[in-house]
Design an enzyme around this catalytic site. Sequence first.
Site, PDB file in Angstrom:
ATOM      1  N   VAL A 196     -91.526   5.247 -10.234  1.00 57.33           N
ATOM      2  CA  VAL A 196     -90.623   4.090 -10.152  1.00 57.33           C
ATOM      3  C   VAL A 196     -89.417   4.353 -11.052  1.00 57.33           C
ATOM      4  CG1 VAL A 196     -90.373   1.664 -10.783  1.00 57.33           C
ATOM      5  CG2 VAL A 196     -92.459   2.437  -9.631  1.00 57.33           C
ATOM      6  N   ASP A 246     -75.474  32.188  -8.419  1.00 59.67           N
ATOM      7  CA  ASP A 246     -74.620  33.364  -8.652  1.00 59.67           C
ATOM      8  C   ASP A 246     -75.426  34.581  -8.205  1.00 59.67           C
ATOM      9  OD1 ASP A 246     -76.443  33.269 -10.738  1.00 59.67           O
ATOM     10  OD2 ASP A 246     -75.053  34.061 -12.220  1.00 59.67           O
ATOM     11  N   TYR A 254    -100.382   3.692 -22.871  1.00 59.06           N
ATOM     12  CA  TYR A 254     -99.159   2.873 -22.882  1.00 59.06           C
ATOM     13  C   TYR A 254     -99.514   1.404 -22.653  1.00 59.06           C
ATOM     14  CZ  TYR A 254     -99.355   3.121 -17.723  1.00 59.06           C
ATOM     15  OH  TYR A 254     -99.741   3.037 -16.405  1.00 59.06           O
ATOM     16  N   HIS A 264    -105.383   6.972 -11.741  1.00 60.04           N
ATOM     17  CA  HIS A 264    -104.966   6.740 -13.127  1.00 60.04           C
ATOM     18  C   HIS A 264    -105.373   5.315 -13.471  1.00 60.04           C
ATOM     19  CE1 HIS A 264    -102.227   5.675 -16.322  1.00 60.04           C
ATOM     20  NE2 HIS A 264    -101.402   5.048 -15.527  1.00 60.04           N
TER      21      HIS A 264
HETATM   22  P1  FAD Z   1     -95.456   4.435  -2.366  1.00 58.10           P
HETATM   23  O1  FAD Z   1     -95.174   3.188  -3.078  1.00 58.10           O
HETATM   24  O2  FAD Z   1     -96.867   4.869  -2.316  1.00 58.10           O
HETATM   25  O3  FAD Z   1     -94.876   4.278  -0.933  1.00 58.10           O
HETATM   26  C1  FAD Z   1     -95.166   5.168   0.113  1.00 58.10           C
HETATM   27  C2  FAD Z   1     -95.365   4.349   1.346  1.00 58.10           C
HETATM   28  O4  FAD Z   1     -95.479   5.202   2.466  1.00 58.10           O
HETATM   29  C3  FAD Z   1     -96.623   3.532   1.276  1.00 58.10           C
HETATM   30  O5  FAD Z   1     -96.305   2.173   1.321  1.00 58.10           O
HETATM   31  C4  FAD Z   1     -97.417   4.012   2.458  1.00 58.10           C
HETATM   32  O6  FAD Z   1     -98.142   2.992   3.085  1.00 58.10           O
HETATM   33  C5  FAD Z   1     -96.367   4.594   3.360  1.00 58.10           C
HETATM   34  N1  FAD Z   1     -96.874   5.623   4.249  1.00 58.10           N
HETATM   35  C6  FAD Z   1     -97.580   6.724   3.933  1.00 58.10           C
HETATM   36  N2  FAD Z   1     -97.895   7.438   5.016  1.00 58.10           N
HETATM   37  C7  FAD Z   1     -97.366   6.780   6.065  1.00 58.10           C
HETATM   38  C8  FAD Z   1     -97.349   7.022   7.455  1.00 58.10           C
HETATM   39  N3  FAD Z   1     -97.960   8.076   7.996  1.00 58.10           N
HETATM   40  N4  FAD Z   1     -96.713   6.137   8.247  1.00 58.10           N
HETATM   41  C9  FAD Z   1     -96.107   5.041   7.732  1.00 58.10           C
HETATM   42  N5  FAD Z   1     -96.095   4.777   6.424  1.00 58.10           N
HETATM   43  C10 FAD Z   1     -96.712   5.634   5.589  1.00 58.10           C
HETATM   44  N6  FAD Z   1     -94.365   4.776 -12.381  1.00 58.10           N
HETATM   45  C11 FAD Z   1     -93.457   4.421 -13.296  1.00 58.10           C
HETATM   46  O7  FAD Z   1     -92.314   4.810 -13.208  1.00 58.10           O
HETATM   47  N7  FAD Z   1     -93.792   3.629 -14.355  1.00 58.10           N
HETATM   48  C12 FAD Z   1     -95.056   3.168 -14.508  1.00 58.10           C
HETATM   49  O8  FAD Z   1     -95.348   2.456 -15.455  1.00 58.10           O
HETATM   50  C13 FAD Z   1     -96.027   3.533 -13.560  1.00 58.10           C
HETATM   51  N8  FAD Z   1     -97.294   3.137 -13.720  1.00 58.10           N
HETATM   52  C14 FAD Z   1     -98.212   3.442 -12.766  1.00 58.10           C
HETATM   53  C15 FAD Z   1     -99.500   2.937 -12.910  1.00 58.10           C
HETATM   54  C16 FAD Z   1    -100.438   3.200 -11.956  1.00 58.10           C
HETATM   55  C17 FAD Z   1    -101.824   2.648 -12.115  1.00 58.10           C
HETATM   56  C18 FAD Z   1    -100.102   4.006 -10.849  1.00 58.10           C
HETATM   57  C19 FAD Z   1    -101.103   4.318  -9.811  1.00 58.10           C
HETATM   58  C20 FAD Z   1     -98.836   4.505 -10.710  1.00 58.10           C
HETATM   59  C21 FAD Z   1     -97.869   4.241 -11.665  1.00 58.10           C
HETATM   60  N9  FAD Z   1     -96.578   4.727 -11.563  1.00 58.10           N
HETATM   61  C22 FAD Z   1     -95.639   4.358 -12.478  1.00 58.10           C
HETATM   62  C23 FAD Z   1     -96.172   5.638 -10.464  1.00 58.10           C
HETATM   63  C24 FAD Z   1     -95.459   4.869  -9.366  1.00 58.10           C
HETATM   64  O9  FAD Z   1     -96.194   3.762  -9.018  1.00 58.10           O
HETATM   65  C25 FAD Z   1     -95.257   5.732  -8.139  1.00 58.10           C
HETATM   66  O10 FAD Z   1     -94.830   7.003  -8.516  1.00 58.10           O
HETATM   67  C26 FAD Z   1     -94.240   5.132  -7.194  1.00 58.10           C
HETATM   68  O11 FAD Z   1     -94.549   3.797  -6.928  1.00 58.10           O
HETATM   69  C27 FAD Z   1     -94.164   5.910  -5.896  1.00 58.10           C
HETATM   70  O12 FAD Z   1     -93.300   5.259  -5.008  1.00 58.10           O
HETATM   71  P2  FAD Z   1     -93.150   5.757  -3.514  1.00 58.10           P
HETATM   72  O13 FAD Z   1     -92.215   4.872  -2.829  1.00 58.10           O
HETATM   73  O14 FAD Z   1     -92.879   7.199  -3.513  1.00 58.10           O
HETATM   74  O15 FAD Z   1     -94.627   5.675  -2.932  1.00 58.10           O
END
Ligand code: FAD
Length: 824
Positions: free
Chosen positions: A357, A547, A256, A222
């Site tokens: 987030v 249910d 946005y 994105h």
């Molecule tokens: P992540 O932050 O990806 O954390 C997952 C973690 O797991 C990572 O750090 C990874 O390294 C770790 N991991 C994965 N596999 C393993 C493994 N095998 N062993 C150990 N560690 C592992 N959301 C909003 O709400 N508002 C916004 O404005 C918004 N804007 C966005 C803009 C962009 C450009 C993008 C890309 C996303 C945006 N999002 C936004 C979405 C949001 O960033 C994500 O949905 C959110 O950060 C996901 O959080 P998370 O903790 O699930 O995942």
Amino acid sequence: KSRVVIIGAGIVGTNLADELVSRGWTNITVVEQGPLSIPGGSTSHAPGLVFQTSPSKTMSLFARYTVSKLLSLEEDGQACFNQVGGLEVATTPARLEELKRKLGYASSWGIEARLVSADECLKLYPLLNRNLVLGGLHIPSDGLALAARAVQLLITRTRKAGVCYLGSTPVTSIQQGGGRVTGVVTPNGTIPADIVISCAGFWGVEVGAMVGLPIPLLPLAHQYVKTTAVPALAGRNNSPNGASLPILRHQDQDLYYREHGDQYGIGYYGHRPMPIVASSLGVTKDVDEKHMPSRLDFTSKDFDPAWKISRELLPALQKSEIADGFNGIFSFTPDGGPLLGPSPALDGFYVAEAVWVTHSAGVARAMAEVLTTGRSSIDLSECELSRFEDVQLSPAYVSETSQQNFTEVYDIIHPLEPRESPRNLRVSPFYTRQRELGAFFLETGAWERPHWYKANAKLLKDLPPRWRPVERDAWSARYYSPIVAVEAWKTRTAVAMYDTTPIRRIEVSGPGAVDLLQRLSTGDVSKEPGTITFALLLNDHAGIRSDVIIARLEEDLFQIGANSFVDVVYLTQEALRQGQHTPSRWAQVRDITSGTCSIGLWGPRARDVVNSVSTDDFTNKGLPYFHAKRAKIAGIPVTLLRMSYVGELGWDIHTSADHGQRLWDALWQAGQPQGVIAAGRSAFNALRLEKGFRSWGVDMTTEHDPHEAGVAFAIQAGKQGYVGQATFERRSKQTPVRRLRCLTIKDGRSVVLGKEPVYFDGRAVGYITNAAFGYTIGKPIAYAWLPSRVVEGDTVEIEYFGRRIQASVTPEPVYDPQMSRLHG
Ligand code: FAD
């Protein structure tokens, strides 16, 4: 005490650790493949816009909690949330209408919001182009999450409470034994665990694969850019990320905006979907702001339209350029919801993925509640990992539908609007006949379901005046046809065939079947074979988890009409536990939905139809109400359940899939002299509502107890030892604070659709769950959650597109309260 391992230190994993710590759990290890200071997942670059309001109550409540938590999370006097407010602007009349609906959602879910005129938009946001903006929705409590900072503060806080963090440590496999997780394996050794929660974000598919669990999410890129300094913003905000204008959405163009000091940040969903395979990204060793696995190179051409549109909406941008852009990765799912909950096959393994987030702290709280108390205080049905059907887990399905969700993320979607593709994934054996009759199909759970049949249009001319449908407004007229009135009329006065095949059927058999169902359900299923019981499945807190209609077909054989696949998983796991505990009381649970089919033959002439093709006894004596028996219809072996979802005489007639079409044909032919018609879900829903039958997941969920939901009659008096009994009995001594109420619309015409706010004494006090036109009573009906002080006879107001519609709180059911029709 359980040893917990959380995989991933993004905004979800760290919030979960924190929520568990605050509930007294401390034996927690968070394992993160990236460096802890900047792990490199989606959170590490998220611009953090939090727009709280959505059609989903669950998601909106998750967002509300996230805002309040991030506001309270502070260090050196600075919180992790900058509450600048949110402004969504409309540049088309259709969006202006959508914003009115959105205001309704906000009011329903307790978020303060206000529709603002174009001039007011300019006051709130002086940089907008006045010529483009028609109006807006202002939500003062929205704002910017400082997600990466929140992660660091949460790490510090939970470390102090004893949580262990292992950075730069990838989990490479999951250790299992005896059907349970026992640990996670990393290059530095194995970490023993009783509970593992994957919060791996868009790496969820890879982590799921470690335990053979398909995770229906698709990572997509994105685009997000930062501009060079915008002169109009000079001196307004702290650098680099300060902001003071509301966060801004221009959804008509998939865009946005936020401020980063004197620069703009712009996010775009209008480009082509760019799917990614997470395992192909590798792990970046030296992660920094600009280099991380979740950040791909900017493809500037894809952003060209966005830049042009942005300079039109915000003319101040014409003096700046794009300074920096990237294609950032995060997760999309087939229905846009997150993936939460336990693995159906491996005890102790949980998932909390595809979470924005915006919803992160709310999701973390819900998961922590599930882990520590067995249930979330917020309904999770639309987020359950196991809500998908098998066919919806195929990579091709996940990919196509998730890409579609990316494309449509800001689109105006009608609540009944079906996806266009993939379709025809599951059809009943009657499908050919339904098509011949001109069925209008909508899709749920991958099933094609007729909503009405064009063949019935010819009966419109015969419709008695009292049954004639009212004119509808443009929105409620979508995915609707006046033919539905004909189908309702014929069901109440003659007989109709309903395809009930997609209603889930589960078979429970074995010497432990009675024990299992006695323990899990609120009904008495120990009655003799041939009886049917309507019962609830409660959780320990007396929340309604489902249910069910339980037919005892043989001593040790039950057939259950249930709701979702989550019911199948629950019954299966409980059966397994029971068998392990007492091997002689084993029970087998089988989802037989796909191999069987069923027709609801309902209406006052239903008996004449079956009598003409069967010699079995269908009298009230031969098959009384709420009884089941096996019989032959036109020689076809069937099981008849004497019950009806629409409140008329008749049976739900079940047979195996191979006999389906012949059964349809036999009933169709036999029904011709009685004027039989095929009828669809729209009539079904309307007639069901008239009869006061609740729809689980919409009218009632785990958030509600049986008293509040008006289904306490489904608890067998004096029954002992069922799940939820203690809380239910305690609640029985208290007066409920809210109730599910039946409303009828006073003007007799205004049809609402569900989720609209309900006002009483000038204040929004509740929301509509389900609504339909009540053809039999000639006016619209709605069900609503309302405080107990609102009682029968009171007048309330439903807000629909900014208009207030008066409704009466009405005794229910509005149709046949004596049940004389059902008892035939
Ligand atoms: P992540 O932050 O990806 O954390 C997952 C973690 O797991 C990572 O750090 C990874 O390294 C770790 N991991 C994965 N596999 C393993 C493994 N095998 N062993 C150990 N560690 C592992 N959301 C909003 O709400 N508002 C916004 O404005 C918004 N804007 C966005 C803009 C962009 C450009 C993008 C890309 C996303 C945006 N999002 C936004 C979405 C949001 O960033 C994500 O949905 C959110 O950060 C996901 O959080 P998370 O903790 O699930 O995942």
